[in-house]
Design a protein around this motif. Structure first.
Motif, PDB file in Angstrom:
ATOM      1  N   MET A 161     -33.917   5.067  -3.540  1.00 34.40           N
ATOM      2  CA  MET A 161     -34.059   6.232  -4.409  1.00 34.40           C
ATOM      3  C   MET A 161     -32.842   6.397  -5.304  1.00 34.40           C
ATOM      4  N   ARG A 162     -33.070   7.046  -6.431  1.00 34.06           N
ATOM      5  CA  ARG A 162     -32.045   7.258  -7.454  1.00 34.06           C
ATOM      6  C   ARG A 162     -31.632   8.724  -7.472  1.00 34.06           C
ATOM      7  N   PHE A 163     -30.368   8.954  -7.850  1.00 34.39           N
ATOM      8  CA  PHE A 163     -29.886  10.330  -7.941  1.00 34.39           C
ATOM      9  C   PHE A 163     -29.047  10.538  -9.189  1.00 34.39           C
ATOM     10  N   ASN A 164     -29.373  11.614  -9.901  1.00 31.67           N
ATOM     11  CA  ASN A 164     -28.493  12.162 -10.925  1.00 31.67           C
ATOM     12  C   ASN A 164     -28.008  13.516 -10.446  1.00 31.67           C
ATOM     13  N   ALA A 165     -26.770  13.854 -10.737  1.00 30.92           N
ATOM     14  CA  ALA A 165     -26.339  15.237 -10.610  1.00 30.92           C
ATOM     15  C   ALA A 165     -26.842  15.979 -11.837  1.00 30.92           C
ATOM     16  N   PHE A 166     -27.383  17.167 -11.630  1.00 34.50           N
ATOM     17  CA  PHE A 166     -27.964  17.947 -12.725  1.00 34.50           C
ATOM     18  C   PHE A 166     -27.073  19.157 -12.969  1.00 34.50           C
ATOM     19  N   SER A 167     -26.458  19.198 -14.154  1.00 29.24           N
ATOM     20  CA  SER A 167     -25.525  20.280 -14.436  1.00 29.24           C
ATOM     21  C   SER A 167     -25.596  20.643 -15.908  1.00 29.24           C
ATOM     22  N   MET A 168     -24.661  21.470 -16.337  1.00 32.13           N
ATOM     23  CA  MET A 168     -24.659  21.965 -17.710  1.00 32.13           C
ATOM     24  C   MET A 168     -23.252  22.443 -18.019  1.00 32.13           C
ATOM     25  N   ASN A 169     -22.862  22.371 -19.275  1.00 27.31           N
ATOM     26  CA  ASN A 169     -21.504  22.758 -19.672  1.00 27.31           C
ATOM     27  C   ASN A 169     -21.433  24.280 -19.833  1.00 27.31           C
ATOM     28  N   CYS A 170     -21.621  24.961 -18.693  1.00 30.34           N
ATOM     29  CA  CYS A 170     -21.662  26.416 -18.692  1.00 30.34           C
ATOM     30  C   CYS A 170     -21.380  26.910 -17.272  1.00 30.34           C
ATOM     31  N   VAL A 171     -21.431  28.209 -17.075  1.00 32.20           N
ATOM     32  CA  VAL A 171     -21.177  28.805 -15.757  1.00 32.20           C
ATOM     33  C   VAL A 171     -22.434  28.756 -14.900  1.00 32.20           C
ATOM     34  N   GLY A 172     -23.530  29.381 -15.373  1.00 32.99           N
ATOM     35  CA  GLY A 172     -24.758  29.445 -14.594  1.00 32.99           C
ATOM     36  C   GLY A 172     -25.812  28.530 -15.168  1.00 32.99           C
ATOM     37  N   HIS A 173     -26.302  27.591 -14.361  1.00 27.97           N
ATOM     38  CA  HIS A 173     -27.262  26.603 -14.866  1.00 27.97           C
ATOM     39  C   HIS A 173     -28.668  26.900 -14.357  1.00 27.97           C
ATOM     40  N   ILE A 174     -29.024  26.452 -13.149  1.00 27.58           N
ATOM     41  CA  ILE A 174     -30.362  26.632 -12.592  1.00 27.58           C
ATOM     42  C   ILE A 174     -30.367  27.712 -11.518  1.00 27.58           C
ATOM     43  N   ASN A 175     -29.422  27.658 -10.607  1.00 30.85           N
ATOM     44  CA  ASN A 175     -29.373  28.593  -9.475  1.00 30.85           C
ATOM     45  C   ASN A 175     -28.408  29.718  -9.807  1.00 30.85           C
ATOM     46  N   HIS A 176     -28.984  30.778 -10.338  1.00 29.90           N
ATOM     47  CA  HIS A 176     -28.171  31.821 -10.961  1.00 29.90           C
ATOM     48  C   HIS A 176     -27.548  32.770  -9.940  1.00 29.90           C
TER      49      HIS A 176
ATOM     50  N   TYR B 144     -27.291  28.355   3.986  1.00 33.32           N
ATOM     51  CA  TYR B 144     -28.347  28.879   3.126  1.00 33.32           C
ATOM     52  C   TYR B 144     -28.257  30.403   3.021  1.00 33.32           C
ATOM     53  N   ASP B 145     -28.111  31.070   4.169  1.00 34.67           N
ATOM     54  CA  ASP B 145     -28.018  32.530   4.163  1.00 34.67           C
ATOM     55  C   ASP B 145     -26.783  32.998   3.404  1.00 34.67           C
ATOM     56  N   ASP B 146     -25.687  32.257   3.558  1.00 33.94           N
ATOM     57  CA  ASP B 146     -24.453  32.591   2.833  1.00 33.94           C
ATOM     58  C   ASP B 146     -24.675  32.480   1.330  1.00 33.94           C
ATOM     59  N   TYR B 147     -25.278  31.386   0.876  1.00 35.88           N
ATOM     60  CA  TYR B 147     -25.537  31.203  -0.544  1.00 35.88           C
ATOM     61  C   TYR B 147     -26.467  32.293  -1.072  1.00 35.88           C
ATOM     62  N   ARG B 148     -27.467  32.620  -0.283  1.00 39.77           N
ATOM     63  CA  ARG B 148     -28.468  33.577  -0.727  1.00 39.77           C
ATOM     64  C   ARG B 148     -27.850  34.950  -0.999  1.00 39.77           C
ATOM     65  N   ARG B 149     -26.799  35.303  -0.272  1.00 41.21           N
ATOM     66  CA  ARG B 149     -26.159  36.602  -0.482  1.00 41.21           C
ATOM     67  C   ARG B 149     -25.547  36.724  -1.869  1.00 41.21           C
ATOM     68  N   TYR B 150     -25.207  35.595  -2.480  1.00 37.55           N
ATOM     69  CA  TYR B 150     -24.554  35.617  -3.793  1.00 37.55           C
ATOM     70  C   TYR B 150     -25.510  35.327  -4.938  1.00 37.55           C
ATOM     71  N   ALA B 151     -26.692  34.785  -4.640  1.00 39.47           N
ATOM     72  CA  ALA B 151     -27.646  34.413  -5.684  1.00 39.47           C
ATOM     73  C   ALA B 151     -28.268  35.650  -6.321  1.00 39.47           C
ATOM     74  N   SER B 152     -28.790  35.466  -7.549  1.00 37.49           N
ATOM     75  CA  SER B 152     -29.423  36.564  -8.278  1.00 37.49           C
ATOM     76  C   SER B 152     -30.851  36.179  -8.657  1.00 37.49           C
ATOM     77  N   PRO B 153     -31.855  36.600  -7.860  1.00 43.52           N
ATOM     78  CA  PRO B 153     -33.243  36.327  -8.230  1.00 43.52           C
ATOM     79  C   PRO B 153     -33.617  36.907  -9.589  1.00 43.52           C
ATOM     80  N   GLU B 154     -33.077  38.070  -9.935  1.00 43.13           N
ATOM     81  CA  GLU B 154     -33.421  38.658 -11.235  1.00 43.13           C
ATOM     82  C   GLU B 154     -32.905  37.791 -12.378  1.00 43.13           C
ATOM     83  N   ALA B 155     -31.716  37.218 -12.214  1.00 47.04           N
ATOM     84  CA  ALA B 155     -31.204  36.314 -13.243  1.00 47.04           C
ATOM     85  C   ALA B 155     -32.104  35.094 -13.381  1.00 47.04           C
ATOM     86  N   GLY B 156     -32.595  34.592 -12.249  1.00 48.85           N
ATOM     87  CA  GLY B 156     -33.551  33.491 -12.308  1.00 48.85           C
ATOM     88  C   GLY B 156     -34.817  33.890 -13.034  1.00 48.85           C
TER      89      GLY B 156
END
Length: 462
Positions: free
Chosen positions: A6-21, A297-309
């Protein structure tokens, strides 16, 4: 029979918030360092240590102003705003790596092909053939307004323009300089042979050009071509032009059907079914034990923003979800956003609600998320590959660089022990690393190959 690697790319963006807001607020996240060159060179070095095929950099030229008809939330939550130019990062990252590829998103709707061709040829030279271009036609009305267009072209007309844009680029990249045009002969004082450098004349509906490509042939000539369209028109375009296709799957069954459609479309265009590598966006949270992975996962979820998504997804679909009640079914709206996403949300199903979307976006984005031990994650990755026909994954950042370091330190060795992941880079250009030695240039069955001088001459006289 050897196992498919299998192949892998890291998926990112030249910004602060990309996919997981929202995760930029996590105390271990370094996304706010995106303005520092060292942030990117350190990331490139890490990814090369993990033998990633590439760093895939997304980009937009506008703002996400559909949700609440405002940029207030995108500014507060850094929803791809601010965003810097991805191409500026490549030379520095290439300098600290030897093999890592770079997939660069660039919108063809708002830039003339002539200078664009030079920019990518230059990067292909400086990286020694490690550059790919993610072809996008744009979908944000905010971009059209910012560039004085009023409104963007209608969806299918954007693809009409893109077809001609690619034709112009192929003429420049493939047809202007013949192989052997450059001698660099000091004694004869001949750098390039004039009879092997051709003037390109193009008179089309969207573009007119009369000139020479300004760059001598780069290692790949045409950069490796990525594309992410899933509409009927987008699939046809990908089948003609793409070498790597990026999909966003929500289930194995739907992803398998999409991969099959992509490969069938390639065959219809006279290309082999395996002419493209198909990558799916994916999140991974891994730890030595399952309990630790769940805690993370629970730790990350506390900081994530579903509304931003949700605000991000509003601009993806062109639908202002702020106008809907939590449990009100979301209706189809004809617009100029990403057509395939709109239809999958509102036509393929009729019961989608804002509440359901917010639940899907517990980590601030909608990508499939794998959570578990290295063995559990590797099992899931192999199942996705086996059951869908995917070639690999675009791995998103959650907490950066922690998410990539965890994957490299824990999952990569497990995949390697199974023979499912390479243990060393192949030599050659990015295209050769993906498609094999001797395949530095577009294959002969690709649409771009017909503009090479020999093929063009045959068309004129045959």
């Amino acid at each position: 029979m050897a196992k498919k690697q299998m192949r892998f790319n890291a998926f990112s963006m030249n910004c602060v918030g990309h996919i997981n807001h929202g995760l930029w607020t996590h105390p271990r996240d370094r996304s706010t360092d995106y303005r520092k060159l060292s942030h990117w060179t350190e990331l490139a070095t890490l990814l090369e240590r993990g033998l990633f095929d590439g760093l895939f950099l997304a980009d937009i030229l506008g703002v996400y102003d559909v949700y609440q008809q405002s940029v207030d939330l995108p500014l507060r939550e850094a929803i791809q705003l601010p965003v810097n130019d991805p191409l500026m990062l490549v030379s520095a990252m290439a300098h600290v790596t030897q093999h890592l590829g770079f997939g660069l998103t660039a919108n063809l709707s708002y830039e003339a092909p002539y200078p664009f061709a030079r920019r990518f040829s230059t990067l292909d030279h400086l990286t020694e053939g490690r550059v790919g271009w993610n072809i996008v036609t744009g979908y944000l009305e905010s971009t059209a307004r910012a560039l004085g267009e009023g409104r963007q072209l209608e969806h299918d007309r954007r693809y009409d323009r893109a077809e001609e844009y690619l034709e112009v680029l192929y003429k420049l990249w493939e047809g202007s300089w013949e192989e052997g045009a450059v001698l660099a002969d000091r004694e004869r004082r001949v750098y390039a042979q004039p009879d092997k450098v051709h003037r390109i004349r193009h008179q089309g509906e969207f573009f007119q050009l009369d000139g020479y490509h300004l760059c001598e042939p780069s290692p790949q000539r045409t950069p490796l071509l990525f594309q992410a369209g899933s509409s009927d028109r987008g699939l046809g375009f990908a089948a003609r032009h793409a070498e790597c296709v990026f999909v966003s799957g929500q289930s194995r069954d739907s992803t398998r059907r999409l991969v099959e459609r992509i490969r069938a479309a390639c065959v219809e265009q006279g290309r082999p079914a395996d002419a493209v590598k198909v990558f799916m966006g994916l999140c991974v949270i891994v730890a030595p034990t399952e309990a630790e992975a769940r805690d993370k996962y629970d730790d990350y979820r506390r900081y994530a923003s579903p509304e931003a998504g949700l605000a991000h997804f509003s601009s993806t679909t062109g639908i202002d979800f702020a106008r809907y009640g939590l449990d009100e079914p979301i209706r189809y709206e004809k617009n100029n956003a990403i057509e395939s996403v709109v239809k999958s949300l509102t036509v393929a199903r009729t019961d989608a609600t804002v509440r359901q979307l917010l639940e899907q976006m517990a980590l601030g984005g909608r990508y499939v998320t794998l959570v578990g031990t290295p063995v559990q994650v590797a099992d899931e990755l192999e199942a996705w590959i086996a059951e869908t026909g995917l070639d690999g994954f675009n791995l998103t950042r959650l907490v950066e660089p922690e998410s990539y370091a965890d994957f490299i330190d824990l999952v990569v060795p497990e995949l390697q022990s199974r023979g499912a992941y390479k243990t060393a880079y192949a030599e050659g250009t990015l295209r050769e690393k993906l498609f094999g030695a001797g395949h530095a240039h577009l294959p002969g069955n690709h649409a771009g190959a017909r503009w090479r001088p020999a093929e063009a001459a045959l068309r004129r006289h045959g």
